[in-house]
Write an enzyme that holds these catalytic residues in place. Structure first.
Site, PDB file in Angstrom:
ATOM      1  N   ASP A  38       0.506  -1.307   0.056  1.00 43.15           N
ATOM      2  CA  ASP A  38       0.048   0.420  -0.123  1.00 43.15           C
ATOM      3  C   ASP A  38       1.066   1.046  -0.360  1.00 43.15           C
ATOM      4  OD1 ASP A  38      -2.003  -2.021   0.060  1.00 43.15           O
ATOM      5  OD2 ASP A  38      -2.744  -1.300   2.197  1.00 43.15           O
ATOM      6  N   TYR A  41       1.926   1.825  -3.815  1.00 42.70           N
ATOM      7  CA  TYR A  41       0.826   2.173  -4.401  1.00 42.70           C
ATOM      8  C   TYR A  41       0.893   3.394  -4.245  1.00 42.70           C
ATOM      9  CZ  TYR A  41      -3.801   3.233  -5.709  1.00 42.70           C
ATOM     10  OH  TYR A  41      -5.604   3.579  -6.761  1.00 42.70           O
ATOM     11  N   LYS A 105     -23.280 -14.190  20.487  1.00 41.65           N
ATOM     12  CA  LYS A 105     -22.979 -12.777  20.700  1.00 41.65           C
ATOM     13  C   LYS A 105     -21.486 -12.689  21.389  1.00 41.65           C
ATOM     14  CE  LYS A 105     -24.790  -8.223  21.780  1.00 41.65           C
ATOM     15  NZ  LYS A 105     -23.628  -7.886  21.996  1.00 41.65           N
ATOM     16  N   CYS A 377      -3.855  17.376  42.807  1.00 42.63           N
ATOM     17  CA  CYS A 377      -4.014  16.244  41.601  1.00 42.63           C
ATOM     18  C   CYS A 377      -2.864  15.183  42.465  1.00 42.63           C
ATOM     19  CB  CYS A 377      -4.420  15.850  40.015  1.00 42.63           C
ATOM     20  SG  CYS A 377      -2.575  14.825  39.206  1.00 42.63           S
ATOM     21  N   CYS A 393      -7.924  17.200  36.658  1.00 40.84           N
ATOM     22  CA  CYS A 393      -6.583  17.581  37.512  1.00 40.84           C
ATOM     23  C   CYS A 393      -6.713  18.717  36.879  1.00 40.84           C
ATOM     24  CB  CYS A 393      -5.747  16.682  37.143  1.00 40.84           C
ATOM     25  SG  CYS A 393      -3.772  17.588  36.860  1.00 40.84           S
ATOM     26  N   CYS A 399      -1.887  15.992  32.857  1.00 42.38           N
ATOM     27  CA  CYS A 399      -1.089  14.895  33.800  1.00 42.38           C
ATOM     28  C   CYS A 399      -0.471  13.731  33.189  1.00 42.38           C
ATOM     29  CB  CYS A 399      -0.599  15.583  35.297  1.00 42.38           C
ATOM     30  SG  CYS A 399      -1.577  14.841  35.885  1.00 42.38           S
TER      31      CYS A 399
END
Ligand code: IVH
Length: 638
Positions: A38, A41, A105, A377, A393, A399
């Site tokens: 790719d 290309y 599922k 924080c 924070c 951070c």
């Protein structure tokens, strides 16, 4: 395997470029047998665009350029209704006649594949349900997706793209879970890398006329070469037993499931029931229950997430969930802590469902001590800000990202393997890692708590960390992440000062005049080292030593061309491009893939034909070498 572009392709005239782009489109689309990568290309297209921006073939874009573009679904891709108990399931089934079809599922990425004139023309994710994202380039590389089917009329096939658990096991230290890994691989601009992950496709539906039963559709899909999702035809009173069989078999499957899908087998009944704007009424997902247990909340820690939000993590008395001992549970956010009236020492239900981190499900009996968010924080000490359900924070730069970046840099530099970015984020969020010194405090018991982390792997990770306590001085300096103190500058300091103590004591004046150290670099490095003093102290306290070995090799890449990158363009007269690249590598340099401002040298073989790279390099201020100058550089006469 893709073939390289032929020598001298950049000098092709417009007609030849156009013909080649057309031929490669045909190989990719019609034959599903691309000959070039790719990347090549794209280079071809870029070159044609430079030569002839209006070439008609450029307006018929290939799959690579379309990756990520909007795809409007012809028929909306709906969600599924869900239930958690047999009574609700039975009530759902009472609404139609006939049997039910049961399928697992699959927890992957929903995809729609459109075929016209028998060939796959577009593959898209579900997206909003009305508009998805183009993933054709990567879906064309999935072996279980037929690129051609023996029908001319337009057909849409739907199913789930997933990463087999056996494949995920190989990369699990770099990614959060198989679903996200698959989603990421589908968006990867590099189809080779996407392909290398090993994605698979299970078909669960075909939008076709003429079938009268759902199981006929599965048979048709199989006949066309798809792998239909596992399915069983059951009478309505067999649904609960069928579901329980899946619960029991869950661990044997090579994909994650988060429930079982039941749907009406009779399509006339399905059509009669129709759909809401959210889900069809003829299908329902019976979700798997998670594993839950009661325990006591003893403490709350606040960890900083990517968005800068401080998320509360509950420290609980050890409890076993789905076979693993858990001591930390997610409390989601500050709003949830408040709405559940959670307090320290409360009796709580911890739940683990699917592949996710265990979390607080409910409070059984209240505790005795109020929970309050921290004032600053815990990661960077900036004051926090409370906004609705969230605590943030206050640092504008976020951070946590800084922490993860610092940790990744340290691990890469000193050579601690197995800590990918996602894994680091998880450990930062869990409060286990904050600075690089914390690596040395990790215990296997801390790591085992995480999903898919066995005892052996946990121990291996801890051993790898412990094996990196004695670090050559140059590598140690580089690992600190001081701006401008890269590999070369670190080596210079290590060779000159020989001991960490001497480096730490050095003044700006002592640095000026070392190879490549001017006033500016000397100041930046000295200041940067000063600002990292706490990290150096923490590492030393954690038992790390910087081995004062001036001769010790750096982590990688030694030689006179170390740190230099080379790109070649045009034809070289004295050697092939491969030979030139080998020579560069032998002297410690590396080959670059394109022109950027980070490129050290562009070597131009035949200037007349060098084309767009030369112009780009000149624009970017990259040093341009003739072949003779390049040979002189190799010979060391610079
Ligand atoms: S039938 C409404 N069968 O689950 C579409 N869906 O939560 C009828 N899924 O977007 C879908 N495994 O991508 C069906 N065996 C299965 C499935 C399945 C996974 C996905 C599907 C849908 C999502 C809804």
């Amino acid at each position: 395997m893709s073939a390289p572009l032929p020598e001298g392709w950049e000098a092709w005239p417009q007609a030849k470029l156009e013909a080649e782009v057309r031929r490669h489109n045909w190989l990719y689309w019609d034959r599903a047998a691309p000959e070039i990568s790719d990347y090549d290309y794209d280079r071809l297209v870029e070159r044609l665009r430079a030569v002839a921006p209006d070439a008609p073939v450029l307006s018929a874009l290939g799959p690579t350029e379309r990756l990520g573009a909007d795809v409007e679904h012809r028929h909306p891709m709906l969600s599924l209704d869900k239930c958690y108990d047999p009574d609700t399931l039975q009530k759902w089934a009472d609404k139609f006649a006939g049997d039910v079809v049961m399928t697992p599922k699959v927890d992957g990425v929903a995809a729609s594949l459109r075929y016209e004139d028998g060939r796959l023309i577009v593959a898209a994710t579900r997206g909003s349900g009305t508009v998805g994202e183009d993933i054709t380039a990567n879906v064309l590389r999935i072996p279980s997706v037929p690129k051609h089917i023996p029908v001319e009329r337009p057909v849409e096939v739907r199913g789930e793209i997933y990463l087999p658990l056996s494949k995920f096991a190989l990369v699990k230290d770099q990614f959060a879970n198989p679903r996200n890994t698959a989603a990421g691989a589908l968006k990867n601009k590099n189809a080779d890398r996407s392909e290398a992950m090993g994605l698979c496709f299970l078909a669960y539906d075909a939008l076709i006329d003429g079938a009268t039963r759902q199981i006929e559709k599965f048979a048709q899909l199989a006949q066309w070469g798809f792998t239909p999702v596992e399915h069983a035809l059951l009478p309505k009173d067999g649904m609960q037993a069928g579901y329980e069989r899946y619960v029991a078999r869950r661990a044997e499957l090579d994909y994650e499931i988060d429930g079982v899908v039941f749907r009406a087998d009779r399509l006339d009944e399905a059509a009669r029931l129709g759909a809401t704007s959210h889900h069809p009424r003829y299908a329902i997902a019976y979700k798997l229950q998670g594993d839950s247990a009661t325990t006591h909340l003893r403490q709350v820690e606040w960890s900083v997430s990517r968005s800068g939000a401080l998320t509360p993590v509950g420290i609980v008395d050890p409890v076993v969930l789905s076979g693993a001992t858990v001591t930390r549970i997610s409390l989601h956010n500050w709003g949830l802590v408040q709405s559940k009236k959670l307090s320290i020492n409360a009796e709580v239900v911890a739940m683990r469902r699917g592949g996710v981190i265990p979390y607080l499900e409910a409070v059984v009996t209240p505790g005795d001590t109020e929970i309050v968010p921290p004032a600053t924080c815990p990661s960077c000490d900036s004051p926090v800000r409370v906004e609705g359900d969230f605590v943030f924070c206050g640092s504008a730069t976020g951070c946590r990202m800084t922490a993860v970046g610092e940790l990744a840099h340290y691990a890469n530099t000193v050579g601690i393997e197995g800590f990918g970015e996602v894994w680091l984020e998880t450990l930062v969020d869990a409060g286990l890692l904050h600075t690089p010194a914390d690596f040395y405090r990790l215990r296997a018991a801390d790591l085992i708590e995480f999903d898919r982390m066995g005892e052996t792997l946990a121990q291996k990770l801890v051993d790898r960390v412990q094996a990196r306590r004695e670090i050559p001085l140059a590598v140690f300096l580089q690992s600190l992440g001081v701006p401008h103190l890269g590999r070369t500058a670190s080596q210079t300091l290590a060779r000159h000062f020989r001991t960490l103590r001497a480096v730490r004591e050095a003044k700006i004046e002592d640095l000026v005049g070392l190879p490549k150290f001017g006033e500016l670099l000397a100041t930046k490095v000295a200041e940067g080292l000063g600002a990292r003093a706490h990290l150096v102290d923490a590492l030393l306290a954690a038992g790390v030593s910087a081995t004062d070995d001036p001769g010790a090799p750096a982590a990688t890449g030694e030689g006179p061309l170390a740190g230099k990158s080379f790109l070649f363009t045009g034809t070289l007269a004295q050697m092939t491009r491969d030979e030139a690249q080998e020579k560069v590598a032998a002297l410690g340099g590396k080959a670059a893939s394109g022109v950027s401002k980070h490129l050290s040298y562009l070597v131009v073989g035949d200037e007349g034909k060098a084309g767009s790279k030369l112009q780009k390099a000149r624009d970017a201020g990259v040093t341009v070498l003739s072949e003779a100058e390049f040979l002189a550089l190799l010979a060391g006469d610079n």
